[in-house]
Design an enzyme around this catalytic site. Structure first.
Site, PDB file in Angstrom:
ATOM      1  CE1 TYR A 167      43.677  37.805  44.545  1.00  0.00           C
ATOM      2  CE2 TYR A 167      43.631  35.538  43.797  1.00  0.00           C
ATOM      3  CZ  TYR A 167      43.083  36.562  44.535  1.00  0.00           C
ATOM      4  OH  TYR A 167      41.956  36.332  45.257  1.00  0.00           O
ATOM      5  CG  ASP A 194      45.463  38.285  36.447  1.00  0.00           C
ATOM      6  OD1 ASP A 194      44.562  39.111  36.227  1.00  0.00           O
ATOM      7  OD2 ASP A 194      45.493  37.567  37.474  1.00  0.00           O
ATOM      8  CE  LYS A 232      38.941  39.751  43.062  1.00  0.00           C
ATOM      9  NZ  LYS A 232      40.315  39.407  42.683  1.00  0.00           N
ATOM     10  NE  ARG A 237      30.490  18.808  33.014  1.00  0.00           N
ATOM     11  CZ  ARG A 237      30.441  18.031  31.922  1.00  0.00           C
ATOM     12  NH1 ARG A 237      31.114  18.365  30.841  1.00  0.00           N
ATOM     13  NH2 ARG A 237      29.724  16.933  31.941  1.00  0.00           N
TER      14      ARG A 237
END
Ligand SMILES: *Cc1c(COP(=O)(O)O)cnc(C)c1O
Length: 390
Positions: free
Chosen positions: A101, A173, A198, A48
Site C-alpha cells: 500500500y 497486512d 475497507k 484512550r
C-alpha cells in the site's frame, strides 16, 4: 445497576453513572480503580486506554482471524505503525514487499529511516529476491498477500520459512484478502494488521485499523504501543464498523462472485488490453493463488486499456454511476486509477516498470447486480476507445 453484559460478546459494559462523559468512566473507590488497572476486573477508565466499542469490535475480528487480544486502532496505517513500533527499534532492518500500500511504502522509505531503522523492499513473488535482501539485523517482514493494484500473489509459505530461518517476525497486512480468503495465523504469521476501513467495515463511513499478534507478550506490547502513542479508535467508528461487520460474509461472497463475472467480461472485451484477476487462468500467479486462497479470489479486478489520459478520462466519465474514488472495499463498486492517485508520486517510467500505464485501472467490485457493473464498464471501455481514436 453499574453495568450490563453486551448481548453478543458477554463483555461487561459499564455506564458512567457520575460525571459521565464519553471518554471517562467513574468507579466507586480507589480499590475499584486498582482492580481495573491491575487487570482483575472488566471495565474501562479513560477511553484512550480502551473502551467498550473497541473491545467488542476487536473480539469480533479476533474470532474471524483466530486471534486473541487484538487491538482496534484509529486507521489501517495506525495498525501498521503499532505493529512496527512494537517489534522494531533503531538499528533494526525491516523488509517489505515492493508493491505494498502506498502509505506503507512511504513509511518504509521515509519514516522508519528517520527513526534510525534500515529498510528495503523485495518482489514477494520471488523468494530468491527476499533472501538476497536479508541483512544480519533483519527483524521484520511486512507483506500483503495480494498486491495493490497489480494483484500479484506473494509466495507466503516461502516467506514464513525464510522468516523462521532468520528469526524475523512476519507482519501480514490482510486488508485485501480478509479472513474470509486467508487467515495468516493459520499459516505462520506473527502479526496480522487490517485496514478495517475497507472490506471489513465495508461502507466507507468508519476509519479504523486492527492489529493482533500470535505471541501473548507481543500482543501486550501492541496494546501498550497503541495506547501510549495515542492510536486509539473513535467509539462511534467502532460502532459503525461493528454493524458493517455483521454483513461482511454476505458482502464478500457477493462481491467475489461479481468480481469473477466482471473479470471474465473484461477479458472478453476487445477494447481491454489486459485483465488482471487471480482467478483467471491467464494470471501470472493463478496456481499460487489457488494454493493459498482456494476459491476465494477476492473482489479486486485490474485492467488496462490502450491510450493516454484522454482515454482514461473518457472511461471514468462513461462508467458512471460507478464511483471514481481512491478507495476499496465499499459495498458499492469503486474505480481507481494508479497514475493519478496511489502511484502519482512515481515517475511515468517507474509506474511503467510496475505495469501501471495511464490506461491501468483497479476496480473494487461491490454488491450491485453483476449485469449493471458489466454494462457500466463496457460503456467505459467503448468510450475510451472512441476517445483514443479521436
Ligand atoms: C487502505 C489500506 C491501508 C491503510 O488503511 P487506512 O485505514 O486507510 O489507514 C493499509 N493497507 C492496505 C492494503 C490498504 O488498502
Amino acid at each position: 445497576m453499574r453495568g450490563y453484559n453486551h448481548p453478543k460478546s458477554g463483555v461487561l459494559l459499564y455506564k458512567v453513572e457520575r460525571h459521565g462523559r464519553s471518554v471517562v468512566y467513574a468507579t466507586d473507590t480507589p480499590d475499584d480503580l486498582d482492580a481495573l488497572y491491575d487487570g482483575g476486573a472488566h471495565g474501562f477508565t479513560y477511553s484512550r486506554e480502551g473502551h467498550a466499542n473497541a473491545r467488542t469490535l476487536a473480539q469480533m475480528i479476533d474470532g474471524m482471524e483466530g486471534a486473541a487480544d487484538g487491538v482496534v486502532v484509529s486507521s489501517g496505517m495506525a495498525a501498521i505503525s503499532v505493529a512496527l513500533m512494537a517489534t522494531c527499534k533503531a538499528g533494526d532492518h525491516v523488509l517489505g514487499g515492493n508493491q505494498l500500500y502506498g502509505r506503507s511504502l512511504r513509511m518504509m522509505n521515509e519514516e522508519l529511516p528517520r527513526l534510525g531503522m534500515e529498510t528495503s523492499v523485495f518482489d514477494p513473488t520471488d523468494i530468491a529476491a527476499a533472501r538476497a535482501a536479508v541483512r544480519p539485523n533483519t527483524r521484520a517482514i511486512l507483506i500483503e498477500v495480494v498486491s495493490n493494484p497489480t494483484l500479484r500473489v506473494a509466495d507466503m509459505p516461502a516467506i514464513y520459512a525464510l522468516a523462521r530461518e532468520i528469526g524475523a517476525v512476519v507482519i501480514v497486512d490482510n486488508t485485501f484478502t480478509t479472513p474470509y480468503a486467508y487467515r495468516p495465523f493459520d499459516h505462520g504469521a506473527d502479526i496480522v494488521v487490517h485496514s478495517v476501513t475497507k472490506l471489513m467495515a465495508g461502507h466507507s463511513d468508519a476509519m479504523l485499523g486492527y492489529v493482533a499478534a500470535r505471541d501473548p507478550g507481543v500482543a501486550e506490547r501492541l496494546n501498550i504501543v497503541a495506547t501510549t502513542w495515542g492510536f486509539t479508535a473513535s467509539p462511534f467508528d467502532c460502532w459503525m464498523a461493528e454493524r458493517g461487520l455483521l454483513s461482511f460474509d454476505l458482502r464478500f461472497e457477493r462481491a467475489q462472485a461479481n468480481a469473477r463475472a466482471l473479470a471474465e467480461a473484461l477479458n472478453a472485451l476487445p477494447g481491454v488490453a489486459r485483465t488482471v484477476f487471480p482467478g483467471l487462468p491467464n494470471h501470472p500467479d493463478h496456481n499460487r493463488a489457488r494454493d493459498i486462497l482456494g476459491d476465494a479470489m477476492g473482489n479486486m479486478v485490474s485492467f488496462e486499456i490502450p491510450g493516454g489520459r484522454a482515454a482514461a478520462n473518457a472511461l471514468t466519465r462513461a462508467a458512471q454511476p460507478i464511483a471514481f474514488a481512491p478507495t476499496l472495499g465499499d459495498i458499492n463498486t469503486t474505480l481507481s486509477h494508479a497514475a493519478s492517485s496511489s502511484h502519482r508520486a512515481l515517475s511515468a517510467e517507474a509506474r511503467g516498470q510496475l505495469g501501471m500505464s495511464e490506461g491501468f485501472f483497479r476496480v473494487s467490485v461491490g454488491v450491485e447486480p453483476a449485469q449493471d457493473i458489466i454494462a457500466a464498464f463496457t460503456r467505459g471501455v467503448e468510450a475510451a476507445a472512441r476517445a483514443d481514436q479521436a
